[in-house]
Design a protein around this motif. Structure first.
Motif, short mmCIF file in Angstrom:
data_model
loop_
_atom_site.label_atom_id
_atom_site.label_comp_id
_atom_site.label_asym_id
_atom_site.label_seq_id
_atom_site.Cartn_x
_atom_site.Cartn_y
_atom_site.Cartn_z
N LYS A 59 0.85 -1.20 0.00
CA LYS A 59 0.00 0.00 0.00
C LYS A 59 0.88 1.24 0.00
N PRO A 60 0.32 2.39 -0.39
CA PRO A 60 1.11 3.63 -0.32
C PRO A 60 1.66 3.84 1.09
N SER A 61 2.89 4.34 1.15
CA SER A 61 3.59 4.46 2.45
C SER A 61 4.13 5.87 2.67
N ILE A 62 3.27 6.85 2.48
CA ILE A 62 3.69 8.26 2.58
C ILE A 62 4.26 8.57 3.96
N TYR A 63 3.54 8.22 5.01
CA TYR A 63 4.02 8.52 6.37
C TYR A 63 5.37 7.84 6.62
N ALA A 64 5.44 6.57 6.33
CA ALA A 64 6.67 5.82 6.60
C ALA A 64 7.83 6.33 5.74
N ASP A 65 7.57 6.64 4.48
CA ASP A 65 8.64 7.10 3.61
C ASP A 65 9.19 8.46 4.03
N CYS A 66 8.38 9.25 4.68
CA CYS A 66 8.86 10.55 5.15
C CYS A 66 9.89 10.42 6.27
N LEU A 67 10.01 9.23 6.83
CA LEU A 67 11.04 9.00 7.84
C LEU A 67 12.44 9.15 7.25
N ASP A 68 12.58 9.01 5.93
CA ASP A 68 13.90 9.23 5.30
C ASP A 68 14.40 10.64 5.57
N SER A 69 13.49 11.63 5.51
CA SER A 69 13.87 13.02 5.81
C SER A 69 14.29 13.17 7.26
N TRP A 70 13.58 12.49 8.15
CA TRP A 70 13.93 12.52 9.56
C TRP A 70 15.32 11.93 9.77
N ARG A 71 15.61 10.82 9.10
CA ARG A 71 16.91 10.19 9.23
C ARG A 71 18.02 11.10 8.69
N GLU A 72 17.74 11.77 7.60
CA GLU A 72 18.72 12.70 7.04
C GLU A 72 18.98 13.85 8.02
N CYS A 73 17.93 14.33 8.67
CA CYS A 73 18.08 15.37 9.69
C CYS A 73 18.98 14.89 10.83
N LEU A 74 18.79 13.64 11.24
CA LEU A 74 19.65 13.07 12.28
C LEU A 74 21.11 13.11 11.85
N ARG A 75 21.37 12.68 10.62
CA ARG A 75 22.74 12.65 10.11
C ARG A 75 23.37 14.04 10.09
N LYS A 76 22.58 15.03 9.67
CA LYS A 76 23.08 16.40 9.64
C LYS A 76 23.43 16.90 11.03
N ASN A 77 22.84 16.28 12.03
CA ASN A 77 23.10 16.67 13.42
C ASN A 77 23.97 15.65 14.15
N ASN A 78 24.76 14.91 13.35
CA ASN A 78 25.71 13.93 13.88
C ASN A 78 25.07 12.88 14.79
N LYS A 79 23.86 12.48 14.43
CA LYS A 79 23.16 11.40 15.13
C LYS A 79 22.92 10.30 14.11
N GLU A 80 22.79 9.09 14.59
CA GLU A 80 22.64 7.96 13.67
C GLU A 80 21.64 6.98 14.24
N ILE A 81 20.94 6.31 13.36
CA ILE A 81 20.09 5.19 13.72
C ILE A 81 20.46 4.06 12.76
N SER A 82 20.68 2.88 13.29
CA SER A 82 21.11 1.76 12.44
C SER A 82 20.01 1.40 11.44
N ASP A 83 20.41 0.75 10.36
CA ASP A 83 19.44 0.31 9.35
C ASP A 83 18.38 -0.58 9.98
N LYS A 84 18.80 -1.47 10.86
CA LYS A 84 17.87 -2.40 11.50
C LYS A 84 16.78 -1.65 12.25
N TYR A 85 17.17 -0.70 13.09
CA TYR A 85 16.18 0.01 13.88
C TYR A 85 15.38 0.99 13.04
N PHE A 86 16.00 1.52 12.00
CA PHE A 86 15.25 2.39 11.09
C PHE A 86 14.16 1.59 10.39
N ASP A 87 14.50 0.40 9.90
CA ASP A 87 13.50 -0.43 9.21
C ASP A 87 12.38 -0.84 10.16
#
Length: 141
Positions: A59-87
């Motif tokens: 099904k369409p995953s607009i809400y979930a896909d927007c988490l990519d922007s959140w993850r990018e924001c984390l990276r810009k702020n020297n924070k990280e979330i592993s692929d496993k926990y992100f998924d």
């Protein structure tokens, strides 16, 4: 390859006559009098169950896909979330916000886990499931 080594190392703790060299093939242990097979959940060699679930979402995953922007924001702020926990987070957001109504009553119960399988939100015909289906056929399920 690392996961197969881990499986073999674990098997050696219970018997000495078995060595798995590939997934989806039965290997006989004379000591244990069983046949053992393994399947390693992954997408292109990486990930786990959540990675597979993300891949087969139907099904369409607009809400979930927007988490990519959140993850990018984390990276810009020297924070990280592993692929496993992100998924894992992605799957939760998909089930909770993309599939259920935002104001869903009892959302924890009605929008996660096994109940989501009944909601027809996963493509069980997806090519990413081919090897898993082969294993299930091999063991007679």
């Amino acid at each position: 390859d690392k996961r197969v080594i881990l499986i073999n190392d674990s098997l050696k703790e219970i018997c000495s006559d078995i060595n798995i060299t590939s997934i989806n093939s039965l290997v006989k242990s004379i000591e244990l009098d069983v046949e053992i097979a393994c399947y390693i959940t992954n997408i292109n060699g990486f990930g786990e169950l959540e990675t597979l679930m993300k891949e087969i979402a139907s099904k369409p995953s607009i809400y979930a896909d927007c988490l990519d922007s959140w993850r990018e924001c984390l990276r810009k702020n020297n924070k990280e979330i592993s692929d496993k926990y992100f998924d894992k987070f992605w799957v939760s957001a998909y089930q909770r916000y993309d599939i259920c109504k935002v104001n869903e009553s009892n959302a924890y119960k009605n929008c996660s886990g096994e109940i989501s399988i009944k909601k027809n939100i996963w493509n069980f015909e997806h090519n990413a499931l081919t090897e898993l289906k082969e294993l299930l056929q091999l063991v007679g399920v």
